[in-house]
Write an enzyme that holds these catalytic residues in place. Structure first.
Site, short mmCIF file in Angstrom:
data_model
loop_
_atom_site.label_atom_id
_atom_site.label_comp_id
_atom_site.label_asym_id
_atom_site.label_seq_id
_atom_site.Cartn_x
_atom_site.Cartn_y
_atom_site.Cartn_z
N HIS A 32 -4.57 64.43 81.96
CA HIS A 32 -4.36 63.55 80.80
C HIS A 32 -5.32 62.36 80.90
O HIS A 32 -5.56 61.83 81.98
CB HIS A 32 -2.91 63.07 80.75
CG HIS A 32 -2.58 62.41 79.44
ND1 HIS A 32 -2.96 61.12 79.16
CD2 HIS A 32 -1.96 62.87 78.33
CE1 HIS A 32 -2.57 60.81 77.93
NE2 HIS A 32 -1.95 61.87 77.40
N GLU A 72 -7.37 66.44 73.47
CA GLU A 72 -6.89 65.13 73.02
C GLU A 72 -8.06 64.13 73.01
O GLU A 72 -8.38 63.56 74.05
CB GLU A 72 -5.82 64.60 73.98
CG GLU A 72 -4.60 65.48 74.08
CD GLU A 72 -3.41 64.71 74.62
OE1 GLU A 72 -2.40 64.64 73.93
OE2 GLU A 72 -3.50 64.15 75.73
N GLU A 80 -4.98 59.33 80.25
CA GLU A 80 -4.44 58.11 80.87
C GLU A 80 -4.49 58.20 82.39
O GLU A 80 -4.71 57.20 83.07
CB GLU A 80 -3.01 57.85 80.35
CG GLU A 80 -3.05 57.33 78.92
CD GLU A 80 -1.84 57.67 78.07
OE1 GLU A 80 -0.78 58.01 78.62
OE2 GLU A 80 -1.95 57.59 76.83
N ASN A 92 5.16 64.49 75.28
CA ASN A 92 4.81 63.72 76.47
C ASN A 92 5.46 62.34 76.32
O ASN A 92 4.99 61.51 75.55
CB ASN A 92 3.27 63.60 76.54
CG ASN A 92 2.81 62.70 77.67
OD1 ASN A 92 3.61 62.27 78.51
ND2 ASN A 92 1.51 62.40 77.70
N TRP A 93 6.57 62.16 77.04
CA TRP A 93 7.33 60.92 76.87
C TRP A 93 6.68 59.73 77.58
O TRP A 93 7.12 58.60 77.41
CB TRP A 93 8.77 61.11 77.39
CG TRP A 93 9.55 62.15 76.63
CD1 TRP A 93 9.13 62.90 75.56
CD2 TRP A 93 10.90 62.57 76.88
NE1 TRP A 93 10.12 63.74 75.13
CE2 TRP A 93 11.23 63.57 75.93
CE3 TRP A 93 11.87 62.20 77.81
CZ2 TRP A 93 12.48 64.19 75.89
CZ3 TRP A 93 13.11 62.82 77.77
CH2 TRP A 93 13.41 63.81 76.82
N LYS A 94 5.68 59.98 78.38
CA LYS A 94 4.97 58.92 79.12
C LYS A 94 5.98 58.03 79.87
O LYS A 94 7.02 58.52 80.29
CB LYS A 94 4.06 58.13 78.18
CG LYS A 94 3.13 59.06 77.39
CD LYS A 94 2.03 58.35 76.67
CE LYS A 94 1.18 59.38 75.92
NZ LYS A 94 0.05 58.79 75.23
N GLY A 101 2.76 62.40 71.77
CA GLY A 101 3.22 61.23 72.53
C GLY A 101 4.27 60.48 71.74
O GLY A 101 5.45 60.84 71.72
N GLY A 102 3.85 59.43 71.04
CA GLY A 102 4.77 58.54 70.32
C GLY A 102 5.80 59.27 69.46
O GLY A 102 6.99 58.96 69.51
N SER A 148 -2.15 61.04 68.15
CA SER A 148 -1.55 60.55 66.91
C SER A 148 -1.12 61.68 65.97
O SER A 148 -1.15 61.53 64.75
CB SER A 148 -2.48 59.58 66.18
OG SER A 148 -2.73 58.45 67.00
N GLY A 182 -2.52 57.41 70.62
CA GLY A 182 -1.75 56.17 70.45
C GLY A 182 -2.41 55.16 69.51
O GLY A 182 -2.02 54.00 69.48
#
Ligand code: PGA
Length: 249
Positions: free
Chosen positions: A94, A166, A96, A10-12, A233-234, A212, A172
């Site tokens: 998600h 998640e 977010e 997930n590149w956000k 993500g990251g 994470s 994150g």
């Protein structure tokens, strides 16, 4: 029944177009010998056409869409538009989107239905915030998210979905769920699918862990019986760590 192993990035709202093209190129060229794992990427929707051109075996999806066919919805993109531009999957629910953009259970359900109607694969995200974990009500919280927006699907429909657990306190933050915490929730999710759809369907649905997850902890998390991969993500923004995670089964 063997479930699909999946590692999804997930590149956000990260990367510029050139970086995104470089990243997908690097992932494609470094994953040629990878077998038995489906790689998915969720780039910013604006880059979809370019990414779809060079995706090779990768599955490409988008992070968001609006669940109406077309019309006066300034700034939004429809499921048919994203399908038309090469996406086969969508992230829905998600945290977010739920927290920052106040997406309701009802809107999330409408998105699930729109994706199913247009035969787009759903990666359905669920997970509890920190205060819910602290008062130990995470099980009923996550179960309710699934009941509200996903468990209305038919047997055939639910089997096209992937679930991503998640915990919000792990996204994150560098604070990953422990192996025990992950396995406990993943096996609970599988037991709820069993309750609604039966054991055979429950055993066929991939449940990913997100929050994470990185090149150092993926191996341990993926040893869990009910963890079928990760939503990253990251650590998905660099080909090396993303591929290392995909090789962690
Ligand atoms: P993270 O994000 O890996 O950076 O914690 C995961 C996600 O939000 O999907």
């Amino acid at each position: 029944m063997t479930r699909k192993k999946i590692v999804a990035g997930n590149w956000k709202m990260n990367l510029q177009l050139n970086d995104a093209i470089q990243l997908i190129d690097d992932i494609v060229s470094n994953s040629k010998d990878l077998s038995g794992v489906e790689l998915m990427v969720f780039p910013p929707a604006l880059f979809l056409l370019e990414i779809a051109k060079i995706k090779n075996e990768l599955t490409v999806g988008v992070q968001n869409f609006y669940p109406k066919e077309s019309g006066a919805f300034t700034g939004e993109i429809s499921i048919t538009q994203i399908k038309n531009c090469g996406a086969s999957h969508v992230l829905i629910g998600h945290s977010e989107r739920r927290e920052i953009f106040h997406e309701s259970e009802e809107l999330i359900k409408q998105k699930v239905d729109a994706a199913i109607l247009h035969e787009i694969g759903v990666v359905f995200c669920c997970g509890e915030p920190l205060h819910i974990r602290e008062n130990e009500s995470q099980s009923s919280y996550v179960k309710q998210q699934l009941i509200d927006s996903l468990f209305h699907l038919s047997d055939a429909e639910i089997q096209t979905c992937v679930i991503a657990y998640e915990p919000i306190w792990a996204i994150g933050t560098g604070r990953t769920a422990t192996v025990d915490q992950a396995e406990e929730m993943h096996s609970a999710i599988r037991s709820w699918i069993t309750e609604f759809y039966g054991i055979e369907i429950a055993n066929s649905i991939s449940i990913l862990y997100g929050g994470s997850c990185n090149a150092s902890n993926a191996k341990e998390l993926f040893t869990c019986q009910n963890v079928d991969g990760g939503l990253i993500g990251g650590a998905s923004l660099q080909a090396e760590s993303f591929i290392t995670i995909a090789r962690s089964f």
